[in-house]
Scaffold this active site. Structure first.
Site, PDB file in Angstrom:
ATOM      1  N   HIS A 231       0.809  -1.219   0.000  1.00 23.78           N
ATOM      2  CA  HIS A 231       0.000   0.000   0.000  1.00 23.78           C
ATOM      3  C   HIS A 231       0.842   1.270   0.000  1.00 23.78           C
ATOM      4  CE1 HIS A 231      -3.644   2.102  -0.438  1.00 23.78           C
ATOM      5  NE2 HIS A 231      -3.200   2.963   0.441  1.00 23.78           N
ATOM      6  N   TYR A 235       1.550   5.101  -2.541  1.00 24.93           N
ATOM      7  CA  TYR A 235       1.812   6.506  -2.174  1.00 24.93           C
ATOM      8  C   TYR A 235       3.198   6.937  -2.615  1.00 24.93           C
ATOM      9  CZ  TYR A 235      -2.630   6.263  -0.094  1.00 24.93           C
ATOM     10  OH  TYR A 235      -3.976   6.109   0.045  1.00 24.93           O
ATOM     11  N   HIS A 382      -9.754   0.633 -10.892  1.00 26.80           N
ATOM     12  CA  HIS A 382      -9.343   1.594  -9.853  1.00 26.80           C
ATOM     13  C   HIS A 382      -7.876   1.973 -10.021  1.00 26.80           C
ATOM     14  CE1 HIS A 382      -8.411   3.271  -5.907  1.00 26.80           C
ATOM     15  NE2 HIS A 382      -7.575   2.274  -5.679  1.00 26.80           N
ATOM     16  N   PHE A 383      -7.024   0.955 -10.196  1.00 23.21           N
ATOM     17  CA  PHE A 383      -5.614   1.364 -10.206  1.00 23.21           C
ATOM     18  C   PHE A 383      -5.171   1.945 -11.541  1.00 23.21           C
ATOM     19  CE2 PHE A 383      -4.563  -3.363 -10.580  1.00 23.21           C
ATOM     20  CZ  PHE A 383      -3.883  -3.319 -11.772  1.00 23.21           C
ATOM     21  N   HIS A 384      -5.961   1.715 -12.594  1.00 23.49           N
ATOM     22  CA  HIS A 384      -5.570   2.400 -13.833  1.00 23.49           C
ATOM     23  C   HIS A 384      -5.896   3.889 -13.770  1.00 23.49           C
ATOM     24  CE1 HIS A 384      -4.578  -1.488 -15.625  1.00 23.49           C
ATOM     25  NE2 HIS A 384      -3.847  -0.753 -16.435  1.00 23.49           N
ATOM     26  N   ARG A 447     -10.535 -10.402 -12.224  1.00 22.28           N
ATOM     27  CA  ARG A 447      -9.329  -9.793 -12.792  1.00 22.28           C
ATOM     28  C   ARG A 447      -8.326 -10.913 -13.082  1.00 22.28           C
ATOM     29  NH1 ARG A 447      -6.103  -7.009  -7.647  1.00 22.28           N
ATOM     30  NH2 ARG A 447      -4.511  -6.686  -9.229  1.00 22.28           N
ATOM     31  N   ARG A 448      -7.285 -10.581 -13.821  1.00 27.15           N
ATOM     32  CA  ARG A 448      -6.165 -11.497 -14.036  1.00 27.15           C
ATOM     33  C   ARG A 448      -6.566 -12.846 -14.617  1.00 27.15           C
ATOM     34  NH1 ARG A 448      -2.683 -10.262  -8.531  1.00 27.15           N
ATOM     35  NH2 ARG A 448      -1.378  -8.715  -9.533  1.00 27.15           N
TER      36      ARG A 448
HETATM   37 FE1  HAS Z   1      -6.016   2.013  -4.074  1.00 25.14          FE
HETATM   38  C1  HAS Z   1      -6.269  -1.407  -4.540  1.00 25.14           C
HETATM   39  C2  HAS Z   1      -8.056   1.836  -1.344  1.00 25.14           C
HETATM   40  C3  HAS Z   1      -5.581   5.402  -3.506  1.00 25.14           C
HETATM   41  C4  HAS Z   1      -3.437   2.056  -6.347  1.00 25.14           C
HETATM   42  N1  HAS Z   1      -5.047   0.609  -5.225  1.00 25.14           N
HETATM   43  C5  HAS Z   1      -5.317  -0.754  -5.275  1.00 25.14           C
HETATM   44  C6  HAS Z   1      -4.411  -1.386  -6.183  1.00 25.14           C
HETATM   45  C7  HAS Z   1      -3.575  -0.397  -6.667  1.00 25.14           C
HETATM   46  C8  HAS Z   1      -3.998   0.841  -6.065  1.00 25.14           C
HETATM   47  C9  HAS Z   1      -2.420  -0.582  -7.625  1.00 25.14           C
HETATM   48  O1  HAS Z   1      -9.105  -0.356   0.498  1.00 25.14           O
HETATM   49  C10 HAS Z   1      -4.435  -2.855  -6.601  1.00 25.14           C
HETATM   50  C11 HAS Z   1      -3.432  -3.692  -5.910  1.00 25.14           C
HETATM   51  C12 HAS Z   1      -3.533  -5.101  -6.410  1.00 25.14           C
HETATM   52  O2  HAS Z   1      -2.936  -5.395  -7.459  1.00 25.14           O
HETATM   53  O3  HAS Z   1      -4.251  -5.896  -5.809  1.00 25.14           O
HETATM   54  N2  HAS Z   1      -6.731   3.368  -2.709  1.00 25.14           N
HETATM   55  C13 HAS Z   1      -7.564   3.090  -1.699  1.00 25.14           C
HETATM   56  C14 HAS Z   1      -7.884   4.318  -0.975  1.00 25.14           C
HETATM   57  C15 HAS Z   1      -7.196   5.324  -1.593  1.00 25.14           C
HETATM   58  C16 HAS Z   1      -6.455   4.723  -2.668  1.00 25.14           C
HETATM   59  C17 HAS Z   1      -8.789   4.463   0.211  1.00 25.14           C
HETATM   60  N3  HAS Z   1      -4.768   3.453  -4.794  1.00 25.14           N
HETATM   61  C18 HAS Z   1      -4.745   4.771  -4.416  1.00 25.14           C
HETATM   62  C19 HAS Z   1      -3.716   5.455  -5.141  1.00 25.14           C
HETATM   63  C20 HAS Z   1      -3.109   4.519  -5.941  1.00 25.14           C
HETATM   64  C21 HAS Z   1      -3.782   3.264  -5.708  1.00 25.14           C
HETATM   65  C22 HAS Z   1      -3.380   6.923  -4.981  1.00 25.14           C
HETATM   66  C23 HAS Z   1      -1.973   4.645  -6.891  1.00 25.14           C
HETATM   67  C24 HAS Z   1      -1.307   5.730  -7.124  1.00 25.14           C
HETATM   68  N4  HAS Z   1      -6.987   0.521  -3.143  1.00 25.14           N
HETATM   69  C25 HAS Z   1      -7.741   0.651  -2.020  1.00 25.14           C
HETATM   70  C26 HAS Z   1      -8.188  -0.685  -1.573  1.00 25.14           C
HETATM   71  C27 HAS Z   1      -7.683  -1.612  -2.472  1.00 25.14           C
HETATM   72  C28 HAS Z   1      -6.931  -0.822  -3.449  1.00 25.14           C
HETATM   73  C29 HAS Z   1      -9.018  -1.021  -0.422  1.00 25.14           C
HETATM   74  C30 HAS Z   1      -7.839  -3.133  -2.434  1.00 25.14           C
HETATM   75  C31 HAS Z   1      -8.946  -3.592  -3.289  1.00 25.14           C
HETATM   76  C32 HAS Z   1      -9.000  -5.101  -3.308  1.00 25.14           C
HETATM   77  O4  HAS Z   1      -9.932  -5.640  -2.716  1.00 25.14           O
HETATM   78  O5  HAS Z   1      -8.147  -5.753  -3.905  1.00 25.14           O
HETATM   79  C33 HAS Z   1      -7.200   6.786  -1.144  1.00 25.14           C
HETATM   80  O6  HAS Z   1      -5.903   7.175  -0.771  1.00 25.14           O
HETATM   81  C34 HAS Z   1      -7.755   7.716  -2.159  1.00 25.14           C
HETATM   82  C35 HAS Z   1      -7.893   9.136  -1.626  1.00 25.14           C
HETATM   83  C36 HAS Z   1      -8.108  10.111  -2.731  1.00 25.14           C
HETATM   84  C37 HAS Z   1      -9.096  11.019  -2.809  1.00 25.14           C
HETATM   85  C38 HAS Z   1      -9.213  11.895  -4.038  1.00 25.14           C
HETATM   86  C39 HAS Z   1      -8.738  13.324  -3.807  1.00 25.14           C
HETATM   87  C40 HAS Z   1      -8.772  14.070  -5.101  1.00 25.14           C
HETATM   88  C41 HAS Z   1      -7.772  14.853  -5.579  1.00 25.14           C
HETATM   89  C42 HAS Z   1      -7.920  15.473  -6.931  1.00 25.14           C
HETATM   90  C43 HAS Z   1      -8.367  16.917  -6.813  1.00 25.14           C
HETATM   91  C44 HAS Z   1      -8.696  17.481  -8.150  1.00 25.14           C
HETATM   92  C45 HAS Z   1      -8.445  18.745  -8.522  1.00 25.14           C
HETATM   93  C46 HAS Z   1      -8.867  19.154  -9.856  1.00 25.14           C
HETATM   94  C47 HAS Z   1      -7.766  19.715  -7.647  1.00 25.14           C
HETATM   95  C48 HAS Z   1     -10.110  11.173  -1.755  1.00 25.14           C
HETATM   96  C49 HAS Z   1      -6.524  15.114  -4.810  1.00 25.14           C
HETATM   97  C50 HAS Z   1      -9.499  20.519  -9.849  1.00 25.14           C
HETATM   98  C51 HAS Z   1     -10.710  20.477 -10.665  1.00 25.14           C
HETATM   99  C52 HAS Z   1     -11.357  21.577 -11.119  1.00 25.14           C
HETATM  100  C53 HAS Z   1     -12.623  21.354 -11.838  1.00 25.14           C
HETATM  101  C54 HAS Z   1     -10.860  22.954 -10.932  1.00 25.14           C
END
Ligand code: HAS
Length: 556
Positions: A231, A235, A382-384, A447-448
């Site tokens: 995890h 980050y 999700h991860f893409h 998947r996979r």
């Molecule tokens: Fe995830 C599975 C939970 C973030 C990558 N994640 C994965 C896997 C990958 C991955 C690679 O709880 C698969 C692993 C595998 O092969 O099995 N993930 C989360 C949570 C977050 C999260 C709670 N993941 C990421 C990030 C990744 C990533 C970042 C890569 C870089 N993830 C999971 C969970 C799994 C999981 C479970 C397991 C699933 C399973 O069962 O296998 C959080 O950190 C996300 C928080 C983010 C936000 C969004 C904030 C938005 C922002 C953009 C602002 C936009 C602006 C644009 C400013 C709340 C910062 C302005 C727009 C205008 C219009 C002006």
């Protein structure tokens, strides 16, 4: 406010040749791996959609492993290290400490040896264990040794960055370190800590088992150690993108950094909360008690906070900059952002992708909903859109100015325009592919798995049109990847000689970040306490009440 002259000096600072050469070496390997991985990605999308059949000598799981390892471990790690070395040099006077250069190069060579070992074992069909190398699937020992070397090389590069940081602090006693350096150091500290459990897994479980020195493996423990690392790995991908958002984007759009202190606090929160959360990847895994899973889920929700802080500051930077440029009314500022500048446009689209991507993460971490999506292709979706869009598109946006800045060439208007086209292709391809993946995931598509109709099961036949859509999205991504590589080759070797700015933003007025933020021993102690709380007991239990060990299995 800086005077005109001071501003000129600050923004024409260049990086010396030694630092530029080191950074460029990492960046070039990163994009070479990216190109090969993109080809494999396109092929697997086509195969999965039933649009293409691989020749007999190439296996679906082999290219899936190559794609995951090259994209997830090689492209990202090399890019991040190259970017950080260049930014540290840029913000500490233009050069790197001698020790940093030496360690940077030794790390580079070590990583290249490890990468070659990984690629050779995968391509020879001896390591189709996917990028998570889950036991009891067993690869050639040389795959694990290669992966270990990749990690050790990245440690050495990290020590090099710490050496440059320490030198700067010695020479600037009592001063706040440059923001970019601080964010890079926080990220590399996270990396040093979170790779320890996977190093333990590889050295003490996987290598002896794959050489046949130990007949069986404790599968539960090996997965726990993997996700202890897995995890924070995500980050480690995200934080350099955030560093570019916090530090480089404000300068590119002609604004100021929203808050120096907020950026540092966000990175400290990532350091503390992104490591003790691995069980959210194992919510469906037997052998871990629900209470421990809940502890990890609570900490996972804590690590959402720094992302929300980042979203808030980016909105603030966009709005204040747009208004300063004459934007009126509620949304008038939006029009004043530099929409035709690829250095801004690509990371901005990445930010937009991150809104549904982060929401999907929160869905994943909710126990009941995880039961619906776990091991389905939803997770791949999700991860893409996290790493493949938010992070990768930021890296592309950075590469468009970083490569010419390092090679002393100009980011020409044509390259910028082509970059915009490339970004649009990536956006559409990723949008289509991830929509299909999320939709199929909700229908329970695993998947996979290679192409299969599950013996013409009617439900599985219904998935095929979506699988084709996914394959078409993958095709567009490949076109975009080719375009990106072509533009980067042009910027590295053929663009006209000249100056490209290395954009480093400034804060509006003097902001004194609390000195406590730079006391790393304090944060490392808090982190150690959190890790012991979250992991000591469950790991002890997994060793004392180990499930029956498993022999190695070759599923391919
Ligand atoms: Fe995830 C599975 C939970 C973030 C990558 N994640 C994965 C896997 C990958 C991955 C690679 O709880 C698969 C692993 C595998 O092969 O099995 N993930 C989360 C949570 C977050 C999260 C709670 N993941 C990421 C990030 C990744 C990533 C970042 C890569 C870089 N993830 C999971 C969970 C799994 C999981 C479970 C397991 C699933 C399973 O069962 O296998 C959080 O950190 C996300 C928080 C983010 C936000 C969004 C904030 C938005 C922002 C953009 C602002 C936009 C602006 C644009 C400013 C709340 C910062 C302005 C727009 C205008 C219009 C002006």
């Amino acid at each position: 406010m800086l005077s005109q002259k001071a501003d000129h000096i600050a923004y024409t600072t260049r990086i010396d040749r030694a630092a530029a050469r080191l950074s460029l070496a990492y960046i070039l390997v990163a994009f070479s791996a990216f190109g090969i991985a993109a080809l494999f990605g396109m092929l697997q999308g086509m195969v999965r959609g039933g649009l293409f059949e691989l020749p007999g000598w190439l296996n679906y799981y082999q290219i899936l492993t190559a794609h995951g390892v090259l994209m997830g471990l090689v492209f990202t790690t090399y890019f991040i290290i190259g970017f950080f070395f260049s930014g540290i040099a840029r913000t500490t006077g233009g050069s790197l400490h001698g020790t940093a250069l030496r360690l940077g190069w030794i790390g580079f060579v070590t990583m290249v040896i490890g990468t070659v070992m990984d690629v050779v074992t995968i391509l020879s069909g001896d390591a189709s264990v996917l990028y998570t190398f889950y036991a009891p699937m067993k690869a050639s020992p040389y795959f694990y040794i290669g992966t270990a070397l990749l990690v050790v090389g990245s440690w050495l590069a990290g020590y090099g960055m710490f050496a440059s940081y320490a030198k700067w602090r010695r020479e600037h006693k009592g001063e706040r370190s440059p923001l970019f350096v601080y964010l890079a150091v926080a990220t590399m500290i996270l990396w040093q800590v979170c790779t320890i459990p996977v190093a333990v897994e590889v050295l003490f479980q996987l290598i002896p088992w794959s050489f046949g020195w130990t007949p069986t493996i404790n599968v539960l423990l090996s997965r726990t150690l993997f996700w202890f690392f897995g995890h924070p790995l995500v980050y480690f991908w995200l934080m350099p993108a955030y560093a570019a958002w916090y530090v480089c984007i404000p300068r590119i759009i002609g604004g100021k950094i929203f808050s120096d202190t907020l950026s540092r606090v966000a990175f400290i929160l990532f350091l503390l909360f992104s490591i003790p959360v691995g069980f959210h990847h194992q919510l469906m895994e037997p052998g871990i008690s629900p209470a421990w899973k809940m502890v990890h889920v609570v900490l996972t929700l804590a690590v959402v906070l720094p992302s929300l802080m980042t979203a808030f500051s980016m909105f603030a930077v966009f709005e204040t900059t747009g208004r300063a440029k004459g934007g009126k009314g509620l949304y008038g500022w939006f029009k004043h952002l530099p929409w035709t500048d690829v250095r801004f446009f690509a990371p901005f689209v990445g930010m937009l992708f991150f809104i549904p991507a982060g929401t999907g993460g929160i869905i994943n971490t909710s126990n009941q909903m995880n039961a619906v999506v776990h091991n389905t292709i939803w997770v791949t979706g999700h991860f893409h859109i996290t790493v493949g869009a938010a992070v990768a598109m930021t890296f592309f946006g950075v590469a468009y100015w970083l490569v010419p800045a390092l090679t002393g060439r100009k980011l020409t208007a044509t390259a910028n325009r082509m970059g915009m086209v490339q970004t649009v292709f990536w956006t559409v391809g990723m949008g289509i592919m991830s929509l299909a993946m999320h939709t199929m995931g909700l229908q329970g598509v695993p998947r996979r798995t290679a192409y299969t109709t599950y013996m013409d099961n009617p439900e599985a036949l219904n998935w095929i049109p979506w699988q084709r859509v996914m394959g078409m999205g993958g095709g567009l991504l490949f076109v975009s990847a080719i375009l990106l590589i072509a533009i980067l080759i042009y910027l590295a070797f053929f663009a006209p000689k000249g100056y490209t700015e290395y954009p480093i933003g400034e804060t509006d007025g003097e902001q004194a970040a609390p000195a406590l933020l730079e006391r790393w021993t304090v944060w490392l102690s808090v982190l150690a306490v959190l890790c012991v709380l979250a992991y000591a007991y469950p790991i002890m239990e997994q060793i004392q009440h180990a499930p029956p060990g498993s022999p190695g299995i070759r599923t391919w």
